[in-house]
Design a protein around this motif. Sequence first.
Motif, PDB file in Angstrom:
ATOM      1  N   PRO A  76       0.746  -1.148   0.102  1.00 29.93           N
ATOM      2  CA  PRO A  76      -0.208  -0.044   0.040  1.00 29.93           C
ATOM      3  C   PRO A  76       0.797   1.371  -0.102  1.00 29.93           C
ATOM      4  O   PRO A  76       0.518   2.126  -0.671  1.00 29.93           O
ATOM      5  N   LEU A  77       2.045   1.271   0.489  1.00 29.72           N
ATOM      6  CA  LEU A  77       2.933   2.339   0.513  1.00 29.72           C
ATOM      7  C   LEU A  77       3.464   2.664  -0.717  1.00 29.72           C
ATOM      8  O   LEU A  77       3.595   3.886  -1.422  1.00 29.72           O
ATOM      9  N   GLY A  78       3.687   1.464  -1.644  1.00 31.66           N
ATOM     10  CA  GLY A  78       4.312   1.657  -3.061  1.00 31.66           C
ATOM     11  C   GLY A  78       3.093   2.392  -4.021  1.00 31.66           C
ATOM     12  O   GLY A  78       3.225   3.295  -4.502  1.00 31.66           O
ATOM     13  N   LEU A  79       1.794   1.960  -3.581  1.00 31.98           N
ATOM     14  CA  LEU A  79       0.740   2.461  -4.406  1.00 31.98           C
ATOM     15  C   LEU A  79       0.305   3.957  -3.831  1.00 31.98           C
ATOM     16  O   LEU A  79       0.310   4.761  -4.980  1.00 31.98           O
ATOM     17  N   LEU A  80       0.390   4.074  -2.719  1.00 34.02           N
ATOM     18  CA  LEU A  80       0.241   5.511  -2.163  1.00 34.02           C
ATOM     19  C   LEU A  80       1.391   6.417  -2.947  1.00 34.02           C
ATOM     20  O   LEU A  80       1.120   7.514  -3.407  1.00 34.02           O
ATOM     21  N   GLU A  81       2.573   5.993  -2.724  1.00 28.92           N
ATOM     22  CA  GLU A  81       3.814   6.874  -3.292  1.00 28.92           C
ATOM     23  C   GLU A  81       3.474   7.263  -4.771  1.00 28.92           C
ATOM     24  O   GLU A  81       3.855   8.294  -5.102  1.00 28.92           O
ATOM     25  N   THR A  82       3.248   6.164  -5.573  1.00 31.78           N
ATOM     26  CA  THR A  82       3.129   6.412  -6.990  1.00 31.78           C
ATOM     27  C   THR A  82       1.982   7.203  -7.329  1.00 31.78           C
ATOM     28  O   THR A  82       2.121   8.018  -8.179  1.00 31.78           O
ATOM     29  N   ASN A  83       0.968   7.093  -6.734  1.00 30.58           N
ATOM     30  CA  ASN A  83      -0.313   8.017  -6.858  1.00 30.58           C
ATOM     31  C   ASN A  83      -0.014   9.598  -6.496  1.00 30.58           C
ATOM     32  O   ASN A  83      -0.494  10.365  -7.124  1.00 30.58           O
ATOM     33  N   VAL A  84       0.657   9.576  -5.419  1.00 29.02           N
ATOM     34  CA  VAL A  84       1.088  10.825  -4.813  1.00 29.02           C
ATOM     35  C   VAL A  84       2.077  11.693  -5.859  1.00 29.02           C
ATOM     36  O   VAL A  84       1.611  12.938  -6.226  1.00 29.02           O
ATOM     37  N   ARG A  85       2.796  11.021  -6.227  1.00 29.75           N
ATOM     38  CA  ARG A  85       3.860  11.598  -7.303  1.00 29.75           C
ATOM     39  C   ARG A  85       3.156  11.965  -8.538  1.00 29.75           C
ATOM     40  O   ARG A  85       3.345  12.959  -9.077  1.00 29.75           O
ATOM     41  N   ALA A  86       2.007  11.195  -8.940  1.00 29.70           N
ATOM     42  CA  ALA A  86       1.533  11.350 -10.128  1.00 29.70           C
ATOM     43  C   ALA A  86       0.441  12.771 -10.063  1.00 29.70           C
ATOM     44  O   ALA A  86       0.172  13.288 -11.042  1.00 29.70           O
ATOM     45  N   VAL A  87       0.036  13.037  -8.668  1.00 32.90           N
ATOM     46  CA  VAL A  87      -0.809  14.190  -8.965  1.00 32.90           C
ATOM     47  C   VAL A  87      -0.166  15.348  -8.017  1.00 32.90           C
ATOM     48  O   VAL A  87      -0.803  16.346  -8.172  1.00 32.90           O
ATOM     49  N   ALA A  88       1.073  15.217  -7.626  1.00 35.68           N
ATOM     50  CA  ALA A  88       1.795  16.276  -6.923  1.00 35.68           C
ATOM     51  C   ALA A  88       1.816  17.597  -7.742  1.00 35.68           C
ATOM     52  O   ALA A  88       2.484  17.633  -8.835  1.00 35.68           O
ATOM     53  N   ASP A  89       1.487  18.580  -7.243  1.00 32.44           N
ATOM     54  CA  ASP A  89       1.446  19.925  -7.867  1.00 32.44           C
ATOM     55  C   ASP A  89       2.207  21.000  -6.953  1.00 32.44           C
ATOM     56  O   ASP A  89       2.086  22.058  -7.082  1.00 32.44           O
ATOM     57  N   SER A  90       3.016  20.431  -5.627  1.00 31.64           N
ATOM     58  CA  SER A  90       3.648  21.311  -4.888  1.00 31.64           C
ATOM     59  C   SER A  90       4.833  20.628  -3.908  1.00 31.64           C
ATOM     60  O   SER A  90       4.895  19.342  -4.061  1.00 31.64           O
ATOM     61  N   ASP A  91       5.608  21.385  -3.537  1.00 26.68           N
ATOM     62  CA  ASP A  91       6.654  20.703  -2.779  1.00 26.68           C
ATOM     63  C   ASP A  91       6.237  19.844  -1.759  1.00 26.68           C
ATOM     64  O   ASP A  91       6.770  18.975  -1.467  1.00 26.68           O
ATOM     65  N   ARG A  92       5.315  20.266  -1.160  1.00 27.80           N
ATOM     66  CA  ARG A  92       4.591  19.637   0.015  1.00 27.80           C
ATOM     67  C   ARG A  92       4.227  18.075  -0.263  1.00 27.80           C
ATOM     68  O   ARG A  92       4.448  17.195   0.274  1.00 27.80           O
ATOM     69  N   MET A  93       3.499  17.693  -1.585  1.00 30.18           N
ATOM     70  CA  MET A  93       3.296  16.703  -2.018  1.00 30.18           C
ATOM     71  C   MET A  93       4.488  15.785  -2.117  1.00 30.18           C
ATOM     72  O   MET A  93       4.554  14.476  -2.207  1.00 30.18           O
ATOM     73  N   THR A  94       5.302  16.301  -3.150  1.00 26.08           N
ATOM     74  CA  THR A  94       6.556  15.689  -3.467  1.00 26.08           C
ATOM     75  C   THR A  94       7.345  15.165  -2.075  1.00 26.08           C
ATOM     76  O   THR A  94       7.869  14.121  -2.352  1.00 26.08           O
ATOM     77  N   GLN A  95       7.502  16.078  -1.131  1.00 28.07           N
ATOM     78  CA  GLN A  95       7.921  15.586   0.249  1.00 28.07           C
ATOM     79  C   GLN A  95       7.391  14.494   0.865  1.00 28.07           C
ATOM     80  O   GLN A  95       7.813  13.669   1.349  1.00 28.07           O
TER      81      GLN A  95
END
Length: 336
Positions: A305-324
């Motif tokens: 689940p962490l791998g899935l969440l990381e992949t999805n967050v990077r796909a939608v990241a629009d700020s440094d906060r989401m990238t971090q």
Amino acid sequence: MRAPVGTIVLLVLAALLHAAMLGCLSDAPNADAFGQAIVLLYAAFLGAVLWLVLAALLLIAVARGRMPLWAALAMVVLWPLSAVAVWMAGDAYSRGDPSAIWVPVFLPPLFALYALWARLPVLHATFRAGTTSAVFAGAIAVLAVTPMVTATRAALPDPARDARLAEAGKAQEEQRARERQAALDRQEAQFASLGPDSALADYLIYLSSMAYGERALAGIRRVKNRQADAALLLQQGHIADLRELSHFDVAPTAELCQAYGTALAAAAGKVTKARSDYLIAATDLELQLPNMKWLIANRCDLGQPLGLLETNVRAVADSDRMTQFADKLAALRPVK
């Protein structure tokens, strides 16, 4: 004679706007200051649109019907004057003058009925132009002037009236204070009724409250079935309600770990641009980092689940906060 379709459509629209405006105004006297501002804002918007519709009705009546010239000129003056009158009456009604509501109740129908009469010359044989126009214009003028006269009188010194208004305002504020206190007392009684035999879910609504947060957390730690309740809530997908799971004094058992991993994977699936709330979903899961760290430190395998969440967050990241956030998720994953 062809049916005046345009006029009929505008009349229906005017009726809907009129009903909506009156609905907003009816809520104003019982609302607090902020609530009054909101409902009056909505009423003003609906009233502005309504008055534009009434203007269209009058213009169609002049262009395609029959209206005496003096009456048309009178409508040019009465139309904006009445708009101001309705605004003033709505404000007066919200401040406790019940008689003021009759101005917004009757002014729009008078304009609409007069426009309908002018649009249908067949009615002029029964309702003579001069008399009908004078009656409608007079009624509109009286209603339009009434709030202004009332406001002028209210501005004049009147100690007795001011004392009555002050007393009424005080009584209203005291009533609201009693209602607020009664609501607080009911909430306190509901919280006091909770105990070790209560369900974990019964405490969760109090966790985010400044007044009950610490007491709710202490109560959760005394709930007898908190371990089973936490696992059940996770199985039901309520991971967002368990942000403070690591502080609930529950054991990081295999069952809890599996339930959390399944719930985390389901929540991670909502972090996608296919949904309008994907950033909210990601932000909510960011609050789960303490729980993730706690479970991983207790040998809980959340790699998938962490791998899935990381992949999805990077796909939608629009700020440094989401990238971090995505970087923190990557750091939590086991190194292969």
